[in-house]
Design an enzyme around this catalytic site. Structure first.
Site, PDB file in Angstrom:
ATOM      1  N   GLU A 149       0.451  -4.862  12.841  1.00 30.60           N
ATOM      2  CA  GLU A 149      -0.166  -3.993  12.352  1.00 30.60           C
ATOM      3  C   GLU A 149       0.347  -5.005  10.673  1.00 30.60           C
ATOM      4  OE1 GLU A 149       0.218  -0.291  12.792  1.00 30.60           O
ATOM      5  OE2 GLU A 149       0.086  -0.010  10.179  1.00 30.60           O
ATOM      6  N   GLU A 154       0.789   0.565   0.839  1.00 31.37           N
ATOM      7  CA  GLU A 154       0.871   2.010   1.135  1.00 31.37           C
ATOM      8  C   GLU A 154       1.790   2.884  -0.013  1.00 31.37           C
ATOM      9  OE1 GLU A 154       1.354   2.857   5.523  1.00 31.37           O
ATOM     10  OE2 GLU A 154       2.593   2.069   5.551  1.00 31.37           O
TER      11      GLU A 154
END
Length: 450
Positions: A149, A154
């Site tokens: 991933e 974020e």
């Protein structure tokens, strides 16, 4: 294409809204590797609605991952295009929450390149916006995290001056992460450019053209199997994801201060992808130049003296005694044995533990771990070898052993399949095992077999 504005007096105003990008020629922001000529796909969100030739909606119920509260759907209230921007708007409806999550899976999959988005994040407790990537064939190396991933951006809604870039990979799960802290306007009050340059054997992260994180050491292996050759899992096509989560284990849940108005929106000016015509995939995993300490004359890396009482560290020269949660007890060395007296069972597996830090383990080597143990009454203890500086992965999995009044020897062999680690840790955990019988441990040994 967004309109081009040449008037200098207009630039500072226009750059803060959708419909204008400071890099009018679509050159990547701050890259020394990619140019405008390498642009292979982009979405400037200039239409009246999201282009479904490029994007897919995702549909998930609350609690699908990370104990998040929102459901994802295709509602025009949650995901829409306005004024040259994609808007993802979380909403609260009674005691429930809805939000949007879109991806390019099987419409635009990419293997290597620069992935860039100019966007503004929501502000408020409980929001977690993300610009990230997942593999198109998640089963190639195995389900998450073995598949890999790439989290390009974020930002926690209650801490909007800090952005996180993260790689998840491995079996066991390993995470490599760094943060970038804005020195100017935070990520909620203004647009910023987030980017990742992913190439064979190296992934680099940028904010507003400033490079802050490079990673080139990772691994993966299929369930129950050996490692897959490097640079797996980051040698397969990935797709792009944009979403805003509400609540969950990391950001925490919304509270009375959280507003579900325009402050909750993630606003995306553009997404752009740049690729070279070809990449050299003949890469090798970087070697380690870490100097590992030598064992003692018998080849043992463990130290059986210099016990540190209470909850202080022993500067890496012996054992430490640690208490957590409701754990109560004490430890000492007597007659050549490590004596652990336990007053409560504890509410955590590690409520009562003894550990020895700074055990050097070299990638690819086989080790033999051995210790003697007994107890005043029959009971269990847990033995493990862990990685406190590498996301707490287990080099030797937590293993229950039964001990009793008769001293016995317990032995384990394992291969160090992860990166070389000079700071591995031996652990004996006594919590949550239903007993407070005193445990005696001696003759701890960890030696390199080959």
């Amino acid at each position: 294409m967004k309109r081009t504005i040449f008037l200098a007096v207009a630039m500072s105003v226009a750059a803060a809204v959708c419909g204008f990008a400071a890099d009018n020629g679509m050159a990547p922001v701050g890259s020394s590797v990619y140019t405008a000529n390498d642009l292979v796909w982009h979405d400037e969100f200039d239409g009246k609605s999201l282009n479904m030739n490029d994007w897919n909606f995702e549909f998930h119920r609350p609690g699908w991952v990370n104990s998040e509260l929102q459901s994802y759907d295709d509602s025009a209230e949650n995901t829409y295009v306005k004024d040259g921007c994609l808007v993802i708007q979380p909403l609260k409806k009674g005691n429930s929450y809805t939000s949007g999550r879109v991806n390019t899976m099987n419409k635009h999959n990419f293997k290597y390149g620069r992935f860039e988005a100019r966007l503004k994040v929501p502000k408020g407790q409980g929001f977690l916006p993300a610009f990230w990537m997942m593999p198109a064939n998640e089963g190639l190396y195995g389900q998450w995290p073995k598949c890999g991933e790439i989290d390009i951006m974020e930002v926690l809604g209650h801490q909007t001056n800090t952005q996180y870039a993260t790689l998840h990979f491995g079996e066991p799960h390993t995470m490599k992460q760094k943060t970038f802290v804005s020195s100017g306007k935070d990520f909620a009050s203004d647009f910023h450019v987030f980017a990742c340059e992913w190439e064979p054997g190296e992934i680099r992260f940028y904010v507003d053209g400033k490079h802050f994180f490079t990673e080139n050491k990772w691994f993966t292996k299929r369930q129950g199997g050996a490692k897959v050759p490097y640079p797996a899992p980051y040698n397969q096509p990935f797709y792009i994801i944009l979403n805003v989560a509400v609540g969950g284990t990391w950001p925490g849940n919304p509270n009375a201060s959280t507003k579900f108005d325009e402050r909750a929106q993630m606003v995306v000016d553009y997404v752009r992808v740049y690729q070279k015509k070809q990449y050299n995939e003949n890469v090798s995993k970087p070697g380690s130049n870490i100097k590992l300490r030598d064992p003692d004359a018998s080849g043992n890396y463990a130290v059986n003296a210099n016990f540190a009482k209470a909850e202080s560290m022993s500067d890496g020269k012996g054992w430490d005694f640690l208490l957590f949660g409701t754990g109560k007890g004490s430890a000492s060395i007597s007659n050549g044995e490590l004596v652990i007296k336990q007053q409560t069972p504890g509410d955590l597996e590690y409520s009562v533990q003894v550990v020895q830090p700074n055990i050097p383990l070299q990638e690819g080597c086989k080790y033999h771990y051995k210790f003697d143990a007994r107890a005043d009454a029959k009971r269990e203890i847990r033995a493990a070898i862990t990685a406190p500086n590498c996301n707490w992965i287990r080099y030797l999995q937590d293993t229950k052993v039964t001990v009793g009044p008769e001293k016995k020897t317990y032995e384990f062999d394992f291969v160090m399949e992860e990166d070389t680690d000079p700071t591995a840790r031996l652990e004996f955990n006594l919590g949550m095992l239903g007993s407070t019988a005193t445990v005696y441990i001696s003759n701890v040994s960890i030696t390199k077999v080959k």
